[in-house]
Design an enzyme around this catalytic site. Structure first.
Site, PDB file in Angstrom:
ATOM      1  N   HIS A  39       0.802 -10.165  -0.244  1.00 25.32           N
ATOM      2  CA  HIS A  39       1.430  -9.599  -1.346  1.00 25.32           C
ATOM      3  C   HIS A  39       1.514  -9.847  -1.926  1.00 25.32           C
ATOM      4  CE1 HIS A  39       4.600  -9.704   1.610  1.00 25.32           C
ATOM      5  NE2 HIS A  39       4.169  -8.549   2.895  1.00 25.32           N
ATOM      6  N   HIS A  72      -3.992  -5.779   5.131  1.00 28.83           N
ATOM      7  CA  HIS A  72      -2.910  -5.815   5.513  1.00 28.83           C
ATOM      8  C   HIS A  72      -2.074  -3.985   5.815  1.00 28.83           C
ATOM      9  CE1 HIS A  72       1.686  -7.328   4.749  1.00 28.83           C
ATOM     10  NE2 HIS A  72       1.729  -6.954   5.391  1.00 28.83           N
TER      11      HIS A  72
HETATM   12  O1  DOR Z   1       7.754  -2.741   1.200  1.00 29.54           O
HETATM   13  C1  DOR Z   1       7.710  -3.579   2.767  1.00 29.54           C
HETATM   14  N1  DOR Z   1       7.010  -2.362   3.510  1.00 29.54           N
HETATM   15  N2  DOR Z   1       7.262  -4.452   2.947  1.00 29.54           N
HETATM   16  C2  DOR Z   1       6.967  -5.008   4.224  1.00 29.54           C
HETATM   17  O2  DOR Z   1       6.945  -6.182   3.964  1.00 29.54           O
HETATM   18  C3  DOR Z   1       7.183  -4.281   4.901  1.00 29.54           C
HETATM   19  C4  DOR Z   1       6.629  -3.168   4.634  1.00 29.54           C
HETATM   20  C5  DOR Z   1       7.235  -1.873   6.139  1.00 29.54           C
HETATM   21  O3  DOR Z   1       6.434  -2.093   7.460  1.00 29.54           O
HETATM   22  O4  DOR Z   1       7.814  -1.056   5.575  1.00 29.54           O
HETATM   23 ZN    ZN Z   2       3.567  -5.633   5.447  1.00 27.76          ZN
END
Ligand code: DOR
Ligand code: ZN
Length: 344
Positions: free
Chosen positions: A174, A13
């Site tokens: 996550h 991820h």
């Molecule tokens: O903290 C995060 N940032 N969580 C996510 O699900 C997406 C990610 C992002 O793309 O900035």
């Molecule tokens: Zn993510």
């Protein structure tokens, strides 16, 4: 033990972004990992097989010639996603998985799914062909407390989805709660979860330590300590249902340190060093290889990487920022020294 050799790991991820940011961050992931599941939440998102192919070539162009790193591409599910195109992309080996973002859940998710039933026809195809569904598991209902959004997603959406598609391969991305851990443990072998280094290392207090600290703000948001401990136990247990996914999500320093700061932790430069810290603290370094290099690949049906990487207990200094001026990005563990260092 002063050095640790494990099979080359994969990141299941990661956000590699696009344009200048892609050029700045892709090398960090490529240095640490053999392969990575690349998230499709660009603006505009990566939806079709053709868009995924184009993005894949931009990633290749951002890496040094001859890089062995393999980006595994994903399609961003929308209520209008074309199941024929997704099936073709998967069968041809262009797409590895589809990502489900509830609309409004996180960065660039406005094109995501509002009514889950609208993507059921696509999910039926994915179940039939064995294509994994990767889920950002948070409800977006503003009435629901932000710290409860993962647990409520499991209760309201995921349970129903699994009942409708019992053989669908699912990765709950996550996870941050004991509810997530318990749900995964109680589910069948077709359901697994990724765990980030940052959710292993800090709880929600980190965001408010002596003032507001935007570099600890990510989604799902860090929860209370009891949840962090549950997630640490799961990650370091040796269970094949939990595997490595960094969710490295770089944003420019100015976009984080802002009146409406972006969510995300940029952990790609020190991801393995961070995981090694947690596994060592839990006396579980012997389980690091399963978590980082075996369980994820096995779940996805990918061959294990052939090579190895070496971590040494020689101290890894993390800079305060990467990049200059408006392009500066603040990494996880900025300004700290971690015990383990990836040397090759
Ligand atoms: O903290 C995060 N940032 N969580 C996510 O699900 C997406 C990610 C992002 O793309 O900035
Ligand atoms: Zn993510």
């Amino acid at each position: 033990m002063d050095s640790l050799i494990i099979r080359t790991p994969d990141d299941f991820h990661v956000h590699l972004r696009d344009g200048g940011m892609l050029g700045a961050v892709a090398v960090f992931t490529a240095r640490q990992f053999g392969r990575a599941i690349v998230m499709p939440n660009l603006e505009p998102p990566v939806i079709t097989t053709e868009q995924a192919l184009d993005y894949k070539s931009r990633i290749a162009a951002a890496l040094p010639a001859g890089s062995a790193f393999v980006p595994l591409m994903t399609s961003y599910l929308t209520e209008d996603s074309d199941s024929d195109d997704i099936e073709r992309g998967f069968v041809e080996g262009v797409l590895t998985a589809c990502k489900l973002y509830p609309a409004g859940a996180t960065t660039n998710s406005s094109r995501g799914v509002r009514e889950i039933e609208k993507v059921y026809p696509v999910l039926a195809v994915m179940e039939r062909i064995g294509m994994p569904l990767l889920i950002h598991g948070e409800v977006t209902d503003p009435e629901i407390d932000i710290f409860d959004r993962e647990a409520v997603f499991i209760e309201r959406i995921l349970t129903k989805l699994i009942a409708a598609f019992p053989a669908l391969k699912i990765v709950l991305e996550h996870i941050t709660t004991s509810d997530g851990v318990g749900f995964i443990e109680a589910s069948g072998g077709n359901i697994a979860a990724t765990i980030t280094p940052h959710h292993l290392e800090f709880n929600r207090n980190a965001m408010f330590q002596g003032g507001f600290r935007p570099h600890f703000y990510c989604l799902p948001i860090a929860k209370r300590e009891s949840h962090r401990l549950a997630v640490r136990r799961a990650a370091t247990s040796g269970s094949a249902k939990f595997f490595l996914g960094t969710d490295s999500a770089p944003h420019r320093q100015g976009a984080k340190e802002s009146a409406c700061g972006c969510a995300g932790v940029f952990n790609a430069p020190c991801a393995l060093e961070s995981y090694a810290k947690t596994f060592e603290e839990e006396n579980a370094l012997h389980h690091l290889e399963a978590f980082a290099s075996v369980s994820g690949a096995t779940f996805y049906g990918l061959p294990l990487n052939e090579g190895t990487i070496t971590l040494e207990r020689s101290g890894c200094d993390i800079p305060f920022t990467y990049g200059e001026g408006a392009d500066a990005v603040v990494p996880f563990h900025a300004g700290e020294t971690l015990a383990w260092k990836l040397i090759s």
